[in-house]
Design an enzyme around this catalytic site. Structure first.
Site, mmCIF file in Angstrom:
data_model
loop_
_atom_site.group_PDB
_atom_site.id
_atom_site.type_symbol
_atom_site.label_atom_id
_atom_site.label_comp_id
_atom_site.label_asym_id
_atom_site.label_seq_id
_atom_site.Cartn_x
_atom_site.Cartn_y
_atom_site.Cartn_z
ATOM 1 N N ASN A 59 -52.095 17.329 -25.527
ATOM 2 C CA ASN A 59 -52.487 15.918 -26.024
ATOM 3 C C ASN A 59 -53.110 14.800 -25.012
ATOM 4 O O ASN A 59 -52.256 14.437 -24.124
ATOM 5 C CB ASN A 59 -51.356 15.265 -26.658
ATOM 6 C CG ASN A 59 -51.528 14.260 -27.195
ATOM 7 O OD1 ASN A 59 -52.690 13.565 -27.448
ATOM 8 N ND2 ASN A 59 -50.485 13.535 -27.830
ATOM 9 N N TRP A 60 -54.450 14.784 -24.835
ATOM 10 C CA TRP A 60 -54.952 13.994 -23.799
ATOM 11 C C TRP A 60 -54.689 12.642 -24.065
ATOM 12 O O TRP A 60 -54.747 11.673 -23.102
ATOM 13 C CB TRP A 60 -56.521 14.167 -23.709
ATOM 14 C CG TRP A 60 -56.985 15.514 -22.982
ATOM 15 C CD1 TRP A 60 -56.166 16.649 -22.754
ATOM 16 C CD2 TRP A 60 -58.295 15.771 -22.476
ATOM 17 N NE1 TRP A 60 -57.007 17.601 -22.210
ATOM 18 C CE2 TRP A 60 -58.179 17.120 -21.936
ATOM 19 C CE3 TRP A 60 -59.359 14.990 -22.481
ATOM 20 C CZ2 TRP A 60 -59.359 17.539 -21.320
ATOM 21 C CZ3 TRP A 60 -60.650 15.598 -22.017
ATOM 22 C CH2 TRP A 60 -60.491 16.988 -21.303
ATOM 23 N N LYS A 61 -54.172 12.352 -25.330
ATOM 24 C CA LYS A 61 -54.067 10.979 -25.658
ATOM 25 C C LYS A 61 -55.551 10.003 -25.146
ATOM 26 O O LYS A 61 -56.521 10.684 -25.389
ATOM 27 C CB LYS A 61 -52.712 10.173 -24.926
ATOM 28 C CG LYS A 61 -51.717 11.044 -25.069
ATOM 29 C CD LYS A 61 -50.264 10.558 -24.655
ATOM 30 C CE LYS A 61 -49.153 11.458 -24.909
ATOM 31 N NZ LYS A 61 -47.806 10.836 -24.523
ATOM 32 N N HIS A 74 -47.189 11.402 -34.530
ATOM 33 C CA HIS A 74 -46.825 11.179 -33.107
ATOM 34 C C HIS A 74 -46.285 9.737 -32.814
ATOM 35 O O HIS A 74 -46.702 9.027 -33.563
ATOM 36 C CB HIS A 74 -48.196 11.524 -32.248
ATOM 37 C CG HIS A 74 -47.885 11.321 -30.632
ATOM 38 N ND1 HIS A 74 -47.267 10.332 -30.019
ATOM 39 C CD2 HIS A 74 -47.556 12.363 -29.816
ATOM 40 C CE1 HIS A 74 -47.166 10.471 -28.784
ATOM 41 N NE2 HIS A 74 -47.256 12.033 -28.703
ATOM 42 N N GLU A 93 -46.411 7.594 -30.975
ATOM 43 C CA GLU A 93 -47.197 6.438 -30.286
ATOM 44 C C GLU A 93 -48.061 5.918 -31.611
ATOM 45 O O GLU A 93 -48.267 4.788 -31.746
ATOM 46 C CB GLU A 93 -48.166 6.858 -29.310
ATOM 47 C CG GLU A 93 -47.328 7.135 -27.816
ATOM 48 C CD GLU A 93 -47.913 8.102 -27.104
ATOM 49 O OE1 GLU A 93 -49.004 8.441 -27.166
ATOM 50 O OE2 GLU A 93 -47.263 8.632 -26.061
ATOM 51 N N GLU A 120 -40.341 15.751 -30.320
ATOM 52 C CA GLU A 120 -40.764 14.893 -28.935
ATOM 53 C C GLU A 120 -39.728 13.829 -29.123
ATOM 54 O O GLU A 120 -40.032 12.733 -29.695
ATOM 55 C CB GLU A 120 -42.257 14.509 -29.226
ATOM 56 C CG GLU A 120 -43.280 15.550 -29.175
ATOM 57 C CD GLU A 120 -44.607 14.977 -28.467
ATOM 58 O OE1 GLU A 120 -45.359 15.735 -27.802
ATOM 59 O OE2 GLU A 120 -44.974 13.974 -28.609
ATOM 60 N N GLY A 145 -43.614 10.704 -21.332
ATOM 61 C CA GLY A 145 -44.182 9.959 -20.171
ATOM 62 C C GLY A 145 -43.292 9.058 -19.558
ATOM 63 O O GLY A 145 -43.567 8.565 -18.562
ATOM 64 N N SER A 170 -42.619 15.139 -21.253
ATOM 65 C CA SER A 170 -42.546 15.373 -19.773
ATOM 66 C C SER A 170 -42.458 16.885 -19.346
ATOM 67 O O SER A 170 -41.494 17.201 -18.400
ATOM 68 C CB SER A 170 -41.215 14.635 -19.192
ATOM 69 O OG SER A 170 -41.254 13.243 -19.248
ATOM 70 N N GLY A 208 -48.586 16.235 -22.651
ATOM 71 C CA GLY A 208 -49.204 14.697 -22.506
ATOM 72 C C GLY A 208 -49.718 14.831 -21.156
ATOM 73 O O GLY A 208 -50.706 15.452 -20.726
ATOM 74 N N GLY A 209 -49.072 14.154 -20.176
ATOM 75 C CA GLY A 209 -49.638 13.919 -18.789
ATOM 76 C C GLY A 209 -50.070 15.087 -17.958
ATOM 77 O O GLY A 209 -51.238 15.347 -17.434
#
Ligand code: 13P
Length: 248
Positions: free
Chosen positions: A13-15, A92, A94, A164, A170, A209, A230-231
């Site tokens: 997930n590049w966000k 998600h 977010e 999640e 993150g 993470s 993510g990251g």
């Protein structure tokens, strides 16, 4: 322990990150390994969806709960399908927190995604406060049950779940493998009460993470069928090592 009936998934997930050069770097990195034992899904921002070369499965990060019409700035499930998406991340944290997506909104999006023949990656997860309050399992059950109510449990055969924990997203503070397994087991058991066959087959990804350095231990847990990253999905080398950590 391995489960041969559930093919692992590692989804990136590049966000709202990444750029055009990263597409090539990532595809070059993934092309160096044999990844036939898992599904690799890349979920970039919408404008990049058409720019991948076909090496990976593609997913969107969100979609509208409406079919079309006067919804400026929104994107319909059918459009994602036309653009080559197979998956869509829904619910998600977010989106839930920053865009007022209630359980009901998420449930109606899941329904629309299925109607368009997209596979939803349905995200659930708790804040640290909810975990500390002792309401963790009731909270997660509510997130799942809103979707069960909308589509019926049989439709869960077409879904992927992602656990999640918000406190792990993150933050560098990963859930321990035992914490992840405990929740994944709970989610599977919760569904098993409604349909044991679907519960056994559904893939449940862990997100929060995940890195190359901790992926293997997390993915080795019995009910963890891969990750939502993510990251680390923005780092082609680290993302590849996470893919290689998926169960064979
Ligand atoms: P991080 O891997 O950056 O913690 O993000 C997890 C996530 O939110 C994936 O959807």
């Amino acid at each position: 322990m391995q489960n041969s009936t559930r093919k692992p998934i590692v989804a990136g997930n590049w966000k709202m990150n990444g750029n055009k050069p990263l597409i090539q770097l990532l595809e070059d990195s993934l092309a160096t390994a044999d990844l036939a034992h898992l599904e690799v899904v890349i979920c970039p921002p919408f404008p990049y969806l058409g720019m991948f070369g076909g090496l990976n499965a593609l997913g969107a990060q969100n979609m509208s709960q409406f079919d079309g019409g006067a919804h400026t700035g929104e994107i319909a499930a059918s459009m994602l399908k036309e653009c080559g998406c197979q998956y869509v991340i829904l619910g998600h944290s977010e989106r839930r927190a920053g865009h007022a997506e209630t359980n009901d909104v998420v449930a109606s999006k899941v329904k629309k995604a299925l109607e368009a023949d997209l596979t939803p990656i349905l995200c659930v997860g708790e804040t640290e406060e909810i975990r500390d309050s002792g309401n963790l399992f009731a909270f997660l059950a509510e997130q799942i049950d809103a979707v069960v109510q909308e589509i019926g449990v049989n439709e869960f055969s077409k879904l992927v779940l992602a656990y999640e924990p918000i406190w792990a997203i993150g933050t560098g503070k990963t859930a321990s493998p035992a914490q992840a397994q405990e929740v994944h087991h709970f989610l599977r058991e919760h569904l098993a009460k409604k349909n044991s066959d679907i519960a056994e087959k559904i893939r449940i990804l862990y997100g929060g993470s995940v890195k190359g350095s901790n992926a293997k231990e997390l993915f080795s847990q019995q009910d963890v069928d891969g990750g939502l990253i993510g990251g680390a999905s923005l780092d082609p080398e680290d993302f590849l090592s996470i893919c290689l950590a998926a169960k064979q």
